[in-house]
Design an enzyme around this catalytic site. Structure first.
Site, short mmCIF file in Angstrom:
data_model
loop_
_atom_site.label_atom_id
_atom_site.label_comp_id
_atom_site.label_asym_id
_atom_site.label_seq_id
_atom_site.Cartn_x
_atom_site.Cartn_y
_atom_site.Cartn_z
N ASP A 193 0.82 -1.22 0.00
CA ASP A 193 0.00 0.00 0.00
C ASP A 193 0.85 1.28 0.00
O ASP A 193 1.62 1.51 0.92
CB ASP A 193 -0.87 -0.05 1.27
CG ASP A 193 -1.77 1.17 1.46
OD1 ASP A 193 -2.01 1.91 0.50
OD2 ASP A 193 -2.25 1.35 2.61
N HIS A 368 -3.64 4.54 6.99
CA HIS A 368 -2.60 3.97 6.12
C HIS A 368 -1.19 4.16 6.70
O HIS A 368 -0.89 5.17 7.33
CB HIS A 368 -2.67 4.63 4.74
CG HIS A 368 -3.95 4.34 4.03
ND1 HIS A 368 -4.14 3.24 3.25
CD2 HIS A 368 -5.13 5.02 4.03
CE1 HIS A 368 -5.38 3.25 2.77
NE2 HIS A 368 -6.00 4.32 3.23
#
Lengths: 553, 553
Positions: A193, A368
């Site tokens: 990611d 994140h």
């Protein structure tokens, strides 16, 4: 393409944010990781959602063994109705993810035909030549996994969305041990990611917002309205805990907030003490200092409960002078106008507004991983090869630099949607391209694609409106029957004066055409269109869509 | 309204950003401060610019003595073509401001009729019962003034846009002395810029970007592309100075960059040494380390020079691997997508991109005063009354708090567009309302208003497209002549299949109508529209604009 290689084919999310979708192929078997959507850009008029072009999958439909979902956010599951309507294959996900998927498929009448199979974090299963291990990660949502897939050439790991939250608020910790074990066994490829690769350091854990939110609950004297993303189950639980601690009852307002909370309660993520939750209809009878309203509408969505409450247009959510409204969320770029519009209305009601403006303390955290967490993951897994996923081109570029900087991967490669990567135990290379792109799904639908040309027409109509000229022609004589009918919509001029002018132009166009030309109505139509276009642009400076219609009678 | 009071009537900019415009009235004399525009919001389809409703001025047209401009930014002068086309009165501005105004009026063929009168900072002049003193302030633009207006009830001050830049880069310092003198004489009312009221401290001066930009120039090895707002004359000058210092020639690329620089050169704000400027055509012959390209396109405007260069579609501006692109500008909210799109393309060309992401050092500064400067101004002027201007409702609210916090004004009042304030030497009160609002100017125009209904039609067309049904009726028999013609645009369905279905619906609607109804074609049209709408929504879930046209022959 060679047959003895593992192929990685990203179909969405590499070079853009959203519509994450990736195919992994070994010979005659394909598994797909995630099936996300993207929200339309401003110029995609009348478009509901954007999903990846999956022609690579439909052309290989007999090979596709299933879709593996990492978690339940829209950019990972929102394309499922479209994909399943084109290609009905089994869908694998964790319990919470599948519950969200069920709701979505039911809404589009696709649930009955769907084959949903639950994955348990930590429990491996076979899928064709692959052995899939879902590994628990932490994120802003619950029940999220990374995927370790053992393939004939080695183990590949896809992180899904994650951060490394060392105080996981739902008691399910990030599975560091399994990642470390994989690292020891040997990982061929890591796909990670990239969302926050531009942030140095560590992303704060979900509980990092607790001190500041606790202070806000403690200091609030009247009603407390609390809005967060409805998928932020951790945040909703935290708000309920704080309400309980500070002696406030909780009312839920807004469909998405209601749904999410119901699912979270059903699955045991939220367990409010008896009596904490009240019906929104009871709010009016409660002392203002005794209530907390969890309300949907962080992005200023015009029909959301909070937007309506802000203009005093909600039955139960009444915001009064001295009430407090907390936005425990971020501003998604592009939504500034509607959000600040709501905040302005709240100021007009003399509410105290606390939002994430950089000066309100830590009231929201990202889900994140930042740079150090990305480096930590690379150190845990020690992959031979590295490909960044989930990001614009600049994020992928930066992520390659971060990966190379760890000194660990032999090779880190920037890959975009549609590029085919082939892997053996000792090599990774780009070997081809497949067709990819964005499929625009029309408003009011989750499965009906709309073509570029239609969008172009809408754009033309939206900018200049429409001028319709209906010309009636006598089939026998080839002459006009009466004056043409002129109708406009979305075109700002004096219709009467314009009509007279345009009728003259049309008459002139037809009269100046030869007999041969007049027999070809397609040609006359084009001549009329181009003459009207010139005339309108000359006299008004504008460019409406011009539609001549010729009726032969 | 009493006759012995001074009236303040804000027509734009109080409760919104942009289209700043305010009327000041004493009996039969009105002066107007600024005449700005706003850029349209996403849902204002086909709208070019947004300007204030000036019916208050046109209804009092014989009283309006002139328009006073504080400076040349679009949100202060951009509404002039529209306003002057409705109400041709003298326009007062400083030299630089009027030069920009001239260009704008010429473009719209309004210059010949315009009466432009230059104001000199520090030189007062009479206008009806008012004595106007333009006072030099500092801002991101040059030649900006605040306005002190001596009226029969006392002196009022309007700051325009400003910050207090203590190292004014053009050698024209902020006129602290005159403000202090006014404060000593006594100020009745201060109206002050609220743009940055949410920022604590002082805004850095224009030269604060120098160290970091100097470092960037020093470290850049190949071509250096530099983009900033074309109105940022200070920034353009600074970039030229740095290019000169570091041995780079300067090419200007982009119309707005060209224009602004030409004006600034003509008026002596920029005086590049001989030979510094080169023609963009010469770039290809220069060593890459010897050039600096000043290029327009900070906001990712699709047709801007930088956007085209980023996709290698500009004749002279070629960006190659290793080149550096500096964005010395901010992201205007709402422009994130196009800007990051350009940045992504620059990454694809392997350019080094430096933009204001919070981690690139000080490469851009705001032109508006932060809290301490706002307090300083209040301390200098010691006004009896205070009204915040230029801001959303929340900014005005915060600014009232800041003003009250200084302990200086007797009264600080939050005023919105259209509210009428009456002042005497000893009182300030809200006494009424006048009509205000937003006038939407149609695309391709600066003076043609477009009605709400037209925009609504465009919105409808843009979301669902159009279905046109042309029904031909025999005048004698009242029967349909042949099958209706069905035409669609921007509507995504199989046109053939849909047409057959809709023809049946139309036939049914007409046949099931009574003879009386069939004589009323307006009624039949409405019945057809509503039946088609229901039918289309049922079979497709969509809501196109439906236009039945009935032709009697």
């Amino acid at each position: 393409m060679s047959l003895e290689t593992l192929k990685i084919v990203p179909l969405g999310g590499l070079g853009e944010f959203g519509m994450n979708c990736m195919a992994v192929q070994w010979k005659d078997d394909i598994v797909v990781i995630d099936a996300g959507l993207m929200f339309p850009e401003d110029d995609m008029l009348g478009v509901n959602i954007v999903v990846p072009d999956i022609s690579f999958l439909t052309e290989n439909r007999e090979k596709v063994r299933g879709i593996l979902l990492t978690h339940g956010h829209e950019d990972h599951i929102g394309g499922l109705p479209w994909i399943l309507s084109e290609l009905n294959v089994p869908v694998y996900g964790t319990e919470f993810t599948l519950t969200l998927v069920e709701g979505k498929l039911e809404e589009h009448k696709l649930l009955d035909d769907a084959d949903l199979i639950e994955m348990l974090p930590g429990s491996s299963f076979e899928l064709g030549p692959f052995r899939v291990s879902p590994l628990r990660v932490t994120h802003s949502l619950v029940d999220c996994v990374a995927l370790a897939i053992r393939t004939p050439v080695g183990t590949i790991v896809h992180t899904g969305d994650f951060k490394i939250d060392l105080s996981s608020p739902d008691g399910h910790p990030f599975d560091l041990q399994s990642f470390a074990e994989l690292g020891k066994e040997g990982v061929l490829l890591l796909m990670q990611d990239s969302t926050n690769v531009d942030r140095p350091g560590f992303t704060p854990g979900e509980l990092a917002v607790l001190p500041r939110l606790d202070e806000i609950f403690a200091r609030t004297e009247r009603r407390l309205f609390f809005t967060c993303f409805s998928s932020s189950i951790h945040r909703i639980k935290l708000a309920m805990d704080l309400a309980h601690k500070h002696g406030r009852k909780v009312a839920l307002i807004g469909r998405s907030m209601d749904n999410a909370t119901e699912i979270a309660q059903d699955l045991g993520y939220i367990d409010p003490p008896p009596g904490l939750l009240i019906h929104s209809g009871q709010l009016k009878d409660m002392p203002p200092e005794k209530v907390c309203v969890l309300i949907s509408g962080t992005q200023g969505e015009p029909m959301s409960a909070l937007s309506r409450a802000a203009v005093d247009n909600h039955k139960h959510a009444r915001i009064e002078a001295g009430d407090t409204v907390v936005f425990s969320s971020r501003v998604i770029p592009g939504n500034e106008k509607p959000i600040y519009n709501v905040i302005d209305h709240l100021y007009r009601r003399k509410a105290r507004v606390i939002h994430d403006d950089g000066r309100s303390g830590l009231i929201h955290v990202s889900g994140h991983a930042s740079q150090e967490e990305l480096r930590l993951m690379i150190n845990l897994l020690r992959p031979k090869y590295f490909i960044p996923v989930h990001g614009d081109y600049r994020h992928l570029t930066q992520h390659v630099e971060v990966a190379v900087g760890t000194g660990i991967p032999q090779q880190a490669m920037l890959v975009e949607d549609g590029e085919v990567i082939e892997l053996t135990a000792g090599s990774m290379s780009k070997t081809g391209k497949v067709a990819t792109g964005r499929v625009l799904i029309d408003s009011g639908s989750a499965t009906e694609a709309v073509e570029e040309m239609i969008i172009r027409d809408r754009k033309h109509l939206s900018e200049g409106g429409l001028v319709l000229a209906i010309i009636t022609i006598d089939k026998m004589t080839g002459r006009q029957q009466g004056a043409p009918e002129i109708v406009t919509r979305g075109f700002a001029v004096n219709e009467q004066a314009m009509a007279t002018e345009l009728r003259q132009t049309i008459a002139h166009t037809i009269e100046s055409s030869s007999i041969e030309e007049r027999r070809d109505w397609m040609l006359i139509k084009e001549k009329v269109r181009s003459d009207l276009k010139r005339q309108i642009q000359k006299s008004t400076g504008r460019r409406p869509m011009i539609m001549p219609v010729i009726l032969e009678i």
